[in-house]
Design a protein around this motif. Structure first.
Motif, PDB file in Angstrom:
ATOM      1  N   SER A 197     -19.682 -57.874   2.558  1.00  0.00           N
ATOM      2  CA  SER A 197     -19.483 -57.073   3.772  1.00  0.00           C
ATOM      3  C   SER A 197     -18.109 -57.304   4.416  1.00  0.00           C
ATOM      4  CB  SER A 197     -20.570 -57.419   4.785  1.00  0.00           C
ATOM      5  OG  SER A 197     -20.344 -56.718   5.982  1.00  0.00           O
ATOM      6  N   ASN A 203     -24.847 -53.828   6.382  1.00  0.00           N
ATOM      7  CA  ASN A 203     -24.690 -55.082   7.121  1.00  0.00           C
ATOM      8  C   ASN A 203     -24.864 -54.800   8.618  1.00  0.00           C
ATOM      9  OD1 ASN A 203     -22.550 -57.150   8.495  1.00  0.00           O
ATOM     10  ND2 ASN A 203     -23.429 -58.067   6.665  1.00  0.00           N
ATOM     11  N   LYS A 256     -28.022 -63.066   6.427  1.00  0.00           N
ATOM     12  CA  LYS A 256     -26.765 -63.703   5.999  1.00  0.00           C
ATOM     13  C   LYS A 256     -26.492 -64.959   6.826  1.00  0.00           C
ATOM     14  CE  LYS A 256     -22.055 -62.772   4.719  1.00  0.00           C
ATOM     15  NZ  LYS A 256     -21.101 -61.704   4.453  1.00  0.00           N
ATOM     16  N   ILE A 291     -22.107 -67.662   1.455  1.00  0.00           N
ATOM     17  CA  ILE A 291     -21.842 -68.039   2.820  1.00  0.00           C
ATOM     18  C   ILE A 291     -20.945 -67.006   3.515  1.00  0.00           C
ATOM     19  CG2 ILE A 291     -22.063 -70.508   2.432  1.00  0.00           C
ATOM     20  CD1 ILE A 291     -19.027 -70.785   2.366  1.00  0.00           C
ATOM     21  N   GLY A 323     -12.130 -66.842   0.697  1.00  0.00           N
ATOM     22  CA  GLY A 323     -11.305 -66.933  -0.510  1.00  0.00           C
ATOM     23  C   GLY A 323     -11.588 -68.202  -1.295  1.00  0.00           C
ATOM     24  N   GLY A 372     -15.346 -66.953  -2.204  1.00  0.00           N
ATOM     25  CA  GLY A 372     -14.243 -67.271  -3.114  1.00  0.00           C
ATOM     26  C   GLY A 372     -14.410 -66.806  -4.542  1.00  0.00           C
ATOM     27  N   THR A 375     -13.006 -61.437  -0.550  1.00  0.00           N
ATOM     28  CA  THR A 375     -11.545 -61.506  -0.411  1.00  0.00           C
ATOM     29  C   THR A 375     -10.818 -61.049  -1.685  1.00  0.00           C
ATOM     30  OG1 THR A 375     -11.793 -63.256   1.222  1.00  0.00           O
ATOM     31  CG2 THR A 375      -9.664 -63.125   0.132  1.00  0.00           C
TER      32      THR A 375
END
Ligand SMILES: Cc1cc2nc3c(=O)[nH]c(=O)nc-3n(C[C@H](O)[C@H](O)[C@H](O)COP(=O)(O)O)c2cc1C
Length: 310
Positions: free
Chosen positions: A28, A106, A172, A198, A224, A251, A273
């Motif tokens: 999201s 979301n 979430k 996360i 990231g 990440g 990301t």
């Protein structure tokens, strides 16, 4: 499915009532509502599209600057900017409905009542397949992460949203807690069909020329590759604490990263990301996961879920 190299890999996974054609979703806030990426990504090859956060009323978000690059990651303090649920339903949803991909919306809120109102509104939309309730945004003063860092509040939001929707409900979770498994258990007990984690880790960067924070809001959420080991650890902990599916993220840049999350216990994964670095990142992860399974002689991707603990 691809039989070109001898083995058919079943890439399907299940999250609540949703069967996904593969485990790869968008994270999201990093993929807008999908339209902006349609030139780079064949949406029908994704497991699901997870939209940006949607609230009841339009939110302007936080003041700029609200993005800062860091070593192996980025800080953002966007603050859930969005046009509100009515504009989302009028503009974004009709386009998404024409795409052959499950749509997970979301849901954001400043208050319990707002989460409920947004969820109730979205429940009436047939183009919405599932809700992901964000109780973990670190970038708003009221609501957001405040609901996800306390077991009672996390349980209250989940119970209230569960009461107004029969759609698959994903909650979430925030990494900005001492024990993420307590929160995961609390939302499972109130009827969440899955948890995703996360969200970003609270962070800060300071400009050494101006002696000022790089973000106007001073602090923001770190995402990231820098957060991946934290995310893998939390997914592993949560997967052994609950019996509902876990959607892992944090990440993921390539298929091997996704494999790591699945081995830790994730049923599905989300790419965030990485979309800013390479708009086609999700496609690389889908193809790479299938290729990985084939090379390992796995006939179903789900065989990896939780394998590190077996
Ligand atoms: C610019 C930006 C906006 C985000 N907006 C949202 C959001 O609206 N709702 C949400 O639940 N998470 C949001 N996130 C968090 C991501 O979905 C994801 O949990 C997090 O970035 C970790 O994954 P990544 O390292 O692959 O980006 C946002 C992240 C970024 C970088």
């Amino acid at each position: 499915m691809d039989s070109s190299k001898g083995i058919n890999v079943d890439m399907r996974v299940r999250i609540g009532a949703l069967e996904l054609r593969n485990p790869v979703m968008t994270a999201s806030g990093t993929f807008a509502s999908g339209k902006e990426y349609a030139d780079f990504v064949d949406l029908s090859r994704l497991g699901a599209v997870v939209t940006k956060g949607v609230s009841m009323k339009p939110w302007a978000g936080n003041a700029s600057p609200r993005i800062a690059e860091t070593a192996s990651g980025m800080l953002n303090s966007i603050g859930l900017q969005n046009p509100g649920v009515e504009a989302f339903c009028a503009k974004d949803l009709p386009w998404l409905a024409t795409q052959d991909v499950p749509v997970i919306v979301n849901v954001s809120g400043h208050s319990l009542a707002e989460y409920v109102a947004v969820a109730e509104r979205l429940d009436s939309e047939s183009a919405v397949d599932a809700l992901e309730v964000n109780i973990s945004c670190p970038n708003v003063d009221e609501g957001g992460m405040a609901f996800g860092t306390d077991c009672t509040s996390a349980a209250d939001v989940t119970r209230a949203v569960r009461a107004v929707t029969s759609k698959t409900l994903i909650v979430k979770l925030s990494p900005n807690v001492t024990d993420v498994t307590e929160i995961a258990r609390a939302v499972e007990a109130e009827g969440a069909d899955a948890v995703s984690l996360i969200n970003t880790l609270l962070g800060m960067a300071i400009d050494t020329d101006t002696w000022k924070p790089k973000l106007a809001r001073s602090v923001g959420g770190l995402s990231g590759p820098a957060i991946k080991p934290v995310a893998v650890r939390m997914v592993w902990q949560v997967a052994s604490a609950v019996s509902i599916p876990v959607v892992g993220m944090g990440g993921i840049m390539n298929a091997e990263d996704a494999v790591e999350f699945m081995l830790a216990g994730a049923t599905a994964v989300a790419v965030g990301t990485a979309n800013f670095v390479d708009p086609g990142a999700t496609m690389r992860v889908v193809d790479g996961l299938e290729q990985y399974c084939r090379l390992r002689g796995l006939d179903r991707v789900s065989a990896m879920t939780g394998a590190v603990s077996r």
